[in-house]
Design a protein around this motif. Structure first.
Motif, PDB file in Angstrom:
ATOM      1  N   PRO A   1      -7.994 -13.550 112.748  1.00 31.81           N
ATOM      2  CA  PRO A   1      -7.759 -12.152 112.334  1.00 31.81           C
ATOM      3  C   PRO A   1      -8.079 -11.188 113.465  1.00 31.81           C
ATOM      4  N   ARG A   2      -7.480 -10.014 113.389  1.00 33.94           N
ATOM      5  CA  ARG A   2      -7.741  -8.986 114.393  1.00 33.94           C
ATOM      6  C   ARG A   2      -9.167  -8.472 114.271  1.00 33.94           C
ATOM      7  N   ALA A   3      -9.722  -8.067 115.365  1.00 31.86           N
ATOM      8  CA  ALA A   3     -11.074  -7.518 115.378  1.00 31.86           C
ATOM      9  C   ALA A   3     -11.048  -6.070 114.892  1.00 31.86           C
ATOM     10  N   LEU A   4     -12.037  -5.698 114.087  1.00 31.76           N
ATOM     11  CA  LEU A   4     -12.149  -4.329 113.595  1.00 31.76           C
ATOM     12  C   LEU A   4     -12.697  -3.440 114.701  1.00 31.76           C
ATOM     13  N   GLU A   5     -11.949  -2.381 115.058  1.00 32.32           N
ATOM     14  CA  GLU A   5     -12.408  -1.448 116.081  1.00 32.32           C
ATOM     15  C   GLU A   5     -13.122  -0.243 115.469  1.00 32.32           C
ATOM     16  N   SER A   6     -12.555   0.315 114.391  1.00 31.40           N
ATOM     17  CA  SER A   6     -13.201   1.468 113.768  1.00 31.40           C
ATOM     18  C   SER A   6     -12.784   1.549 112.305  1.00 31.40           C
ATOM     19  N   LEU A   7     -13.639   2.225 111.545  1.00 34.06           N
ATOM     20  CA  LEU A   7     -13.391   2.426 110.119  1.00 34.06           C
ATOM     21  C   LEU A   7     -14.087   3.714 109.715  1.00 34.06           C
ATOM     22  N   SER A   8     -13.407   4.554 108.928  1.00 39.22           N
ATOM     23  CA  SER A   8     -13.996   5.819 108.494  1.00 39.22           C
ATOM     24  C   SER A   8     -13.516   6.133 107.086  1.00 39.22           C
ATOM     25  N   PHE A   9     -14.395   6.745 106.284  1.00 38.87           N
ATOM     26  CA  PHE A   9     -14.034   7.143 104.929  1.00 38.87           C
ATOM     27  C   PHE A   9     -15.065   8.127 104.407  1.00 38.87           C
ATOM     28  N   ARG A  10     -14.704   8.798 103.296  1.00 40.31           N
ATOM     29  CA  ARG A  10     -15.585   9.762 102.643  1.00 40.31           C
ATOM     30  C   ARG A  10     -16.371   9.010 101.577  1.00 40.31           C
ATOM     31  N   ALA A  11     -17.633   8.717 101.868  1.00 35.98           N
ATOM     32  CA  ALA A  11     -18.445   7.932 100.953  1.00 35.98           C
ATOM     33  C   ALA A  11     -18.871   8.749  99.740  1.00 35.98           C
ATOM     34  N   ARG A  12     -19.264   9.979  99.969  1.00 35.44           N
ATOM     35  CA  ARG A  12     -19.645  10.905  98.902  1.00 35.44           C
ATOM     36  C   ARG A  12     -19.076  12.270  99.239  1.00 35.44           C
ATOM     37  N   PHE A  13     -19.252  13.182  98.291  1.00 36.66           N
ATOM     38  CA  PHE A  13     -18.763  14.531  98.564  1.00 36.66           C
ATOM     39  C   PHE A  13     -19.496  15.160  99.737  1.00 36.66           C
ATOM     40  N   ASP A  14     -20.726  14.741  99.953  1.00 27.22           N
ATOM     41  CA  ASP A  14     -21.538  15.321 101.018  1.00 27.22           C
ATOM     42  C   ASP A  14     -21.803  14.355 102.163  1.00 27.22           C
ATOM     43  N   LEU A  15     -21.079  13.259 102.237  1.00 22.37           N
ATOM     44  CA  LEU A  15     -21.354  12.269 103.274  1.00 22.37           C
ATOM     45  C   LEU A  15     -20.078  11.542 103.677  1.00 22.37           C
ATOM     46  N   ALA A  16     -19.846  11.482 104.984  1.00 20.14           N
ATOM     47  CA  ALA A  16     -18.760  10.685 105.551  1.00 20.14           C
ATOM     48  C   ALA A  16     -19.368   9.597 106.418  1.00 20.14           C
ATOM     49  N   LEU A  17     -18.785   8.404 106.385  1.00 21.34           N
ATOM     50  CA  LEU A  17     -19.299   7.263 107.142  1.00 21.34           C
ATOM     51  C   LEU A  17     -18.226   6.755 108.095  1.00 21.34           C
ATOM     52  N   GLU A  18     -18.687   6.347 109.266  1.00 22.74           N
ATOM     53  CA  GLU A  18     -17.816   5.729 110.256  1.00 22.74           C
ATOM     54  C   GLU A  18     -18.465   4.461 110.773  1.00 22.74           C
ATOM     55  N   VAL A  19     -17.653   3.460 111.008  1.00 21.43           N
ATOM     56  CA  VAL A  19     -18.110   2.210 111.617  1.00 21.43           C
ATOM     57  C   VAL A  19     -17.293   1.999 112.876  1.00 21.43           C
ATOM     58  N   GLU A  20     -17.943   1.896 114.006  1.00 21.40           N
ATOM     59  CA  GLU A  20     -17.266   1.728 115.292  1.00 21.40           C
ATOM     60  C   GLU A  20     -17.840   0.509 116.016  1.00 21.40           C
ATOM     61  N   ARG A  21     -16.978  -0.101 116.796  1.00 16.31           N
ATOM     62  CA  ARG A  21     -17.404  -1.263 117.584  1.00 16.31           C
ATOM     63  C   ARG A  21     -17.846  -0.807 118.973  1.00 16.31           C
ATOM     64  N   GLY A  22     -19.062  -1.145 119.328  1.00  9.40           N
ATOM     65  CA  GLY A  22     -19.599  -0.819 120.636  1.00  9.40           C
ATOM     66  C   GLY A  22     -19.976  -2.064 121.400  1.00  9.40           C
ATOM     67  N   PRO A  23     -20.670  -1.912 122.509  1.00 11.83           N
ATOM     68  CA  PRO A  23     -21.084  -3.088 123.283  1.00 11.83           C
ATOM     69  C   PRO A  23     -21.964  -4.046 122.488  1.00 11.83           C
TER      70      PRO A  23
END
Length: 548
Positions: free
Chosen positions: A222-244
């Motif tokens: 499968p392809r590697a996940l580079e980034s992911l973002s979404f609105r978790a709550r009305f007052d919170l947004a989350l991002e997942v990014e691939r780093g070193p």
């Protein structure tokens, strides 16, 4: 050649001759030319010519007469079963088979092309045709594949894939990521990271995730996940990014303003329409009408010149999203003064007046929707056969109809009880109690608290019963009374410290200005600088350059 004479008297007329053919059987109609009519004294002579048309007509007439004598097509309605009838049936079947044998084919007809299509012409057409994008075409601007093209052993993959995944109701967060193309290990890692910021089960269905997938580490993986973002709550947004160091979670809090939304306006001809025209959501208007209806008669107490006043819980995000919550305050003003003030208070969400008096409940709820078939009093028992006291009311209802508590109370008995069958007894305020008999199934337990209108069982025919119905009884103390004689009102009141807190909250709530929550809030963080692409600059008008 021969001639036939037609006599014509002075008073005669051709129509005087017999027309039915019975008197002159040898006569028949003919079309004559001028050359065949020879005038004579008092008559005309008809001369038959020996032309080809005349001989053909004579042959047709003779042939028709012979075929008539053969009688090949007799009527099948006459002399059924005779030799002549069977001969006619054979003729009909033979003609039908002949017609079927000449039935045309439905195969498509191939027409000759407008021009000869040799190999060179076909190659030219193929090169200018619109091919599918999967074959490397670009709406006809690229040459299509021909026999001279050699297929690639391995097609190159896109370096990145950007997609949107939606969390469905009842779906798992990890399974949703894997269906979108995220590998099992990356999906498990992302789920663990997100769980540190918010419970994965609290993410609302319908949440959309922006996912970016990179290159594959090896073929078939499968392809590697580079980034992911979404609105978790009305007052919170989350991002997942691939780093070193691998995947990392980034929290992005969103500034929220929770100033309540106050809506005011004139009642007019319709309170509902006026509130909707002022911008109130339909659910808030219905809650407003229900709150007023629990404390007053809206039709008689509210005038067209009055002012409705409602306050809703409201949230605004710095990103522009808005959420309207439940109704917090419902009021009516007349002449600049508040005539009705109701505020939601307590865990149960009941509305209380400014004096601390809760909503008014008048009368009892009907236990089942059916009509009363037998009232309280002496009657002849349908099973036992003698007169005895009927200590309740019987309601007509079908088997399985829900039975509801007539008012708030506590279950003191739920089970089998002799001739009552499945029986439930409730104790209410003021020393009153109610009983429900002949149930097919009981839906409450001993000691449970029930609210007015709550389902406590279902209609049946257990015990001494001739059919499905509800036997309903009412008690004052331990003495049975006529259920039709009781109608009472229940009200709840606040007092002491709770009443002081209630009034303080009400005063604070009424300081909110109408429409103040509709303005945008200022962003809390630095603004992102808009990056213009070179291709966007082409569409923009060229700015005037200073003279050299």
């Amino acid at each position: 050649m021969y001639a036939e004479r037609i006599t014509s008297d002075a008073g005669g007329h051709p129509d005087d001759s017999p027309q039915d053919g019975k008197g002159d059987a040898g006569w028949r109609g003919a079309t004559l030319s001028h050359a065949q009519i020879i005038p004579a004294q008092g008559s005309f002579l008809l001369r038959r010519t020996a032309s080809l048309n005349a001989r053909l007509d004579a042959w047709v007439v003779d042939t028709s007469a012979k075929l008539d004598r053969l009688d090949l097509t007799p009527s099948l309605a006459d002399n059924i079963g005779s030799r002549r009838w069977w001969r006619g049936l054979g003729t009909m079947l033979g003609l039908g088979l002949a017609a079927i044998s000449f039935w045309p084919s439905f195969a498509p007809l191939e027409a000759a092309p407008a021009m000869p299509l040799d190999t060179d012409v076909q190659d030219e057409f193929r090169s200018q045709s619109i091919m599918p994008l999967a074959l490397g075409s670009d709406s006809g601007r690229r040459m299509g594949a021909t026999q001279a093209v050699r297929p690639l052993a391995d097609a190159p993959e896109r370096p990145q894939i950007q997609l949107v995944a939606t969390l469905a109701k009842g779906d798992s967060f990890s399974r949703m990521l894997q269906r979108a193309g995220v590998g099992r290990s990356d999906a498990s890692r992302v789920t663990d990271l997100v769980a540190r910021a918010i419970a994965v089960g609290d993410i609302e269905p319908g949440t959309q995730l922006d996912i970016t997938l990179g290159r594959r580490a090896a073929e078939g993986e499968p392809r590697a996940l580079e980034s992911l973002s979404f609105r978790a709550r009305f007052d919170l947004a989350l991002e997942v990014e691939r780093g070193p160091a691998g995947l990392a979670l980034i929290r992005k809090p969103i500034a929220i303003d929770e100033t309540p939304l106050r809506i005011r306006g004139t009642v007019g001809n319709s309170l509902y329409r006026s509130a909707r025209a002022a911008g109130a959501p339909p659910s808030a208007v219905q809650a407003y009408l229900k709150a007023l209806g629990g404390h007053m008669d809206i039709d008689r107490s509210v005038r067209a010149t009055d002012t409705f006043d409602m306050i809703l819980s409201y949230r605004r995000a710095e990103t522009g999203e808005r959420q309207a919550g439940q109704l917090m305050y419902a009021g009516v003003d007349r002449g600049g003064k508040s005539t009705t003030q109701l505020m939601r208070w307590g865990d149960k969400g009941k509305f209380y007046e400014a004096s601390g008096v809760g909503e008014t409940r008048t009368g009892l709820v009907r236990p089942v929707p059916g009509a009363v078939s037998s009232n309280y009093g002496m009657r002849r028992h349908p099973i036992l056969g003698y007169r005895r006291m009927h200590s309740g009311q019987d309601y007509r209802a079908g088997h399985g109809t829900p039975i509801r508590a007539v008012t708030d109370g506590r279950v003191v008995y739920a089970g089998r009880k002799g001739g009552y069958g499945n029986f439930v007894r409730l104790n209410h305020a003021g020393g009153l109690g109610t009983g429900y008999a002949h149930m097919s199934r009981i839906a409450v337990r001993n000691g449970a608290s029930v609210r007015r209108g709550q389902v406590i069982g279902y209609v049946g025919s257990t015990g001494l019963s001739t059919g499905p119905h509800l036997h309903y009884e009412m008690y004052r103390g331990n003495r049975k009374i006529n259920p039709a004689s009781v109608s009472y009102v229940t009200r709840s009141e606040l007092n002491g410290d709770e009443l002081r807190r209630f009034r303080s909250r009400l005063a604070s709530l009424k300081t909110v200005e109408a429409g103040a929550a509709l303005t945008d809030i200022a962003p809390s963080g630095p603004q992102e600088v808009e990056v213009r692409r070179e291709i966007d600059k082409l569409d923009a008008p060229e700015m005037a350059r200073p003279a050299d």
